[in-house]
Design an enzyme around this catalytic site. Structure first.
Site, mmCIF file in Angstrom:
data_model
loop_
_atom_site.group_PDB
_atom_site.id
_atom_site.type_symbol
_atom_site.label_atom_id
_atom_site.label_comp_id
_atom_site.label_asym_id
_atom_site.label_seq_id
_atom_site.Cartn_x
_atom_site.Cartn_y
_atom_site.Cartn_z
ATOM 1 N N GLY A 223 0.910 -1.117 -0.059
ATOM 2 C CA GLY A 223 0.024 0.208 -0.189
ATOM 3 C C GLY A 223 0.784 1.512 -0.001
ATOM 4 O O GLY A 223 1.932 1.457 -0.551
ATOM 5 N N SER B 182 6.521 6.858 -7.096
ATOM 6 C CA SER B 182 6.196 6.211 -8.187
ATOM 7 C C SER B 182 5.666 7.238 -9.213
ATOM 8 O O SER B 182 4.751 7.853 -8.945
ATOM 9 C CB SER B 182 5.062 5.333 -7.716
ATOM 10 O OG SER B 182 5.508 4.192 -6.682
ATOM 11 N N CYS C 123 18.617 -7.696 -5.830
ATOM 12 C CA CYS C 123 18.810 -9.135 -5.435
ATOM 13 C C CYS C 123 18.310 -9.943 -6.811
ATOM 14 O O CYS C 123 18.855 -11.148 -6.802
ATOM 15 C CB CYS C 123 17.627 -9.355 -4.532
ATOM 16 S SG CYS C 123 15.938 -8.752 -4.782
ATOM 17 N N CYS D 294 18.858 -15.644 -3.300
ATOM 18 C CA CYS D 294 17.430 -14.721 -2.900
ATOM 19 C C CYS D 294 17.928 -14.452 -1.353
ATOM 20 O O CYS D 294 19.000 -15.172 -0.960
ATOM 21 C CB CYS D 294 16.244 -15.250 -3.120
ATOM 22 S SG CYS D 294 15.572 -15.159 -4.542
ATOM 23 N N ASP E 255 8.822 -9.931 -1.011
ATOM 24 C CA ASP E 255 7.556 -9.436 -1.003
ATOM 25 C C ASP E 255 6.529 -9.423 -2.204
ATOM 26 O O ASP E 255 5.470 -9.412 -2.329
ATOM 27 C CB ASP E 255 7.760 -7.528 -1.079
ATOM 28 C CG ASP E 255 8.322 -7.239 -2.273
ATOM 29 O OD1 ASP E 255 9.428 -8.101 -2.759
ATOM 30 O OD2 ASP E 255 8.288 -6.023 -2.624
ATOM 31 N N CYS F 72 19.007 -21.759 -18.376
ATOM 32 C CA CYS F 72 20.000 -20.686 -17.981
ATOM 33 C C CYS F 72 21.364 -21.104 -17.648
ATOM 34 O O CYS F 72 22.230 -20.396 -17.682
ATOM 35 C CB CYS F 72 19.509 -20.121 -16.623
ATOM 36 S SG CYS F 72 18.117 -19.076 -17.068
ATOM 37 N N CYS G 160 13.604 -13.911 -20.088
ATOM 38 C CA CYS G 160 14.953 -14.209 -20.471
ATOM 39 C C CYS G 160 15.214 -13.832 -21.966
ATOM 40 O O CYS G 160 16.217 -13.188 -22.051
ATOM 41 C CB CYS G 160 14.940 -15.756 -20.521
ATOM 42 S SG CYS G 160 15.452 -16.417 -18.802
#
Length: 329
Positions: free
Chosen positions: A28, A84, A215, A221, A237, A277, A303
């Site tokens: 939010g 934003s 990241c 991660c 998130d 990959c 990709c």
């Protein structure tokens, strides 16, 4: 977030972070919590901080509630603010509007003016959707003309919860490929860029042998974790989902939450799913990419866009690398 949860989060994290603690406030819309909430944040950070411990606060906002009081507070405590903004008025208002369906562009621009007048550090976050993806040069020109030089572009790839299909407002692979290539063209500026674009600077860092800051390009991660309003903790998130919940910080210490096997499994999952990959010549940059952009088959849906962009921009990144070496020497 109530006071008990806020206190537990800040005290527990600052005890475990030791040298430096970085807090990112998102929603939010985080400004809806009110300025008194963030005054408590700073007070708790000061109270629970260790000797010589560095603390940083980053806050992401749509800018609609910004005023001089907020800006003075942010400047005093050196918050870095992400705003934003999806480009010029027509593009920004396409998907960002208030409850009465009025566009928010003018209020966001006013908020940015206030931040600038009060000398608050800020950057712009732009969502690359089905509309903005087709206007990279126009977006860049708009930002530069308005003096916005810290830029971040986030590709929108969202799936319909019922069908699993990619939504119409998401960016396509072809459009994202073209967006990156054209944006790089206008940013490059004969090897002397005048703006900071987060993605490009991270690629340059990797080519110079420096660990990336984002990241998505790390080996694994785990650069951060998410605390919900009630104290529930998640590893990312994009994955605030029951299967990845690590626990609740009101019941389990942060040190113990960090040791959870589920957290290790999530962090290592980045290196386990995209088999195609492993043979890719560009995997040294993206390291399998962000888990959020993977399909049900484990392949990163963006990709091909990244491969084409890395190939397209490779020679000029080498020029930038040499220019930076000369500058640092």
């Amino acid at each position: 977030m109530d006071d008990r949860t806020l206190r537990a989060m800040i005290s527990g994290y600052m005890k475990s972070a030791v040298k430096g603690a970085s807090f990112g406030w998102q929603g939010g819309e985080p400004l809806l919590a009110g300025i008194d909430f963030f005054k408590k944040v700073v007070a708790y950070q000061q109270s629970y901080g260790l000797s010589a411990q560095l603390v940083s606060n980053n806050l992401q906002t749509n800018g609609l509630l910004l005023n001089e009081e907020w800006a003075r507070f942010f400047r005093q405590y050196r918050f870095f603010i992400g705003v934003s903004l999806d480009g010029p008025e027509e593009d920004h208002n396409r998907y960002r509007y208030s409850a009465n369906e009025k566009g928010c562009f003018q209020r966001t621009m006013e908020g940015l003016r206030i931040l600038r007048d009060q000398q608050v550090e800020f950057g712009i976050l732009t969502v690359v959707n089905d509309v903005t993806a087709k206007k990279p040069a126009e977006l860049y020109d708009f930002f530069i003309r308005n003096g916005f030089s810290r830029l971040q572009f986030i590709p929108c790839v969202e799936r319909d919860a019922r069908t699993g299909e990619v939504t119409d407002y998401s960016v396509t692979v072809e459009d994202y490929r073209d967006f990156l290539c054209i944006l790089f063209d206008v940013w490059y500026n004969n090897g002397q860029p005048v703006a900071s674009i987060r993605l490009f600077e991270n690629i340059l860092a990797i080519k110079m042998g420096v660990e990336p800051e984002i990241c998505a390009f790390k080996n694994r991660c785990g650069s951060y974790w998410v605390v919900e309003y009630n104290g529930d903790v998640y590893p990312c998130d994009f994955f605030v989902e029951e299967q990845w919940m690590l626990g609740n910080l009101l019941e389990t210490s942060i040190r113990d939450l960090m040791k959870k096997r589920r957290r290790r499994n999530f962090n290592n999952r980045k290196m386990e799913q995209s088999s195609g990959c492993k043979a890719c010549e560009w995997n040294f940059i993206c390291h399998f990419g962000c888990q959020h952009y993977r399909s049900a088959l484990g392949e990163n849906v963006l990709c091909e866009a990244y491969r084409e962009f890395f190939r397209y921009s490779g020679r000029r990144f080498e020029v930038l690398k040499e220019n930076n070496r000369e500058w640092h020497s």
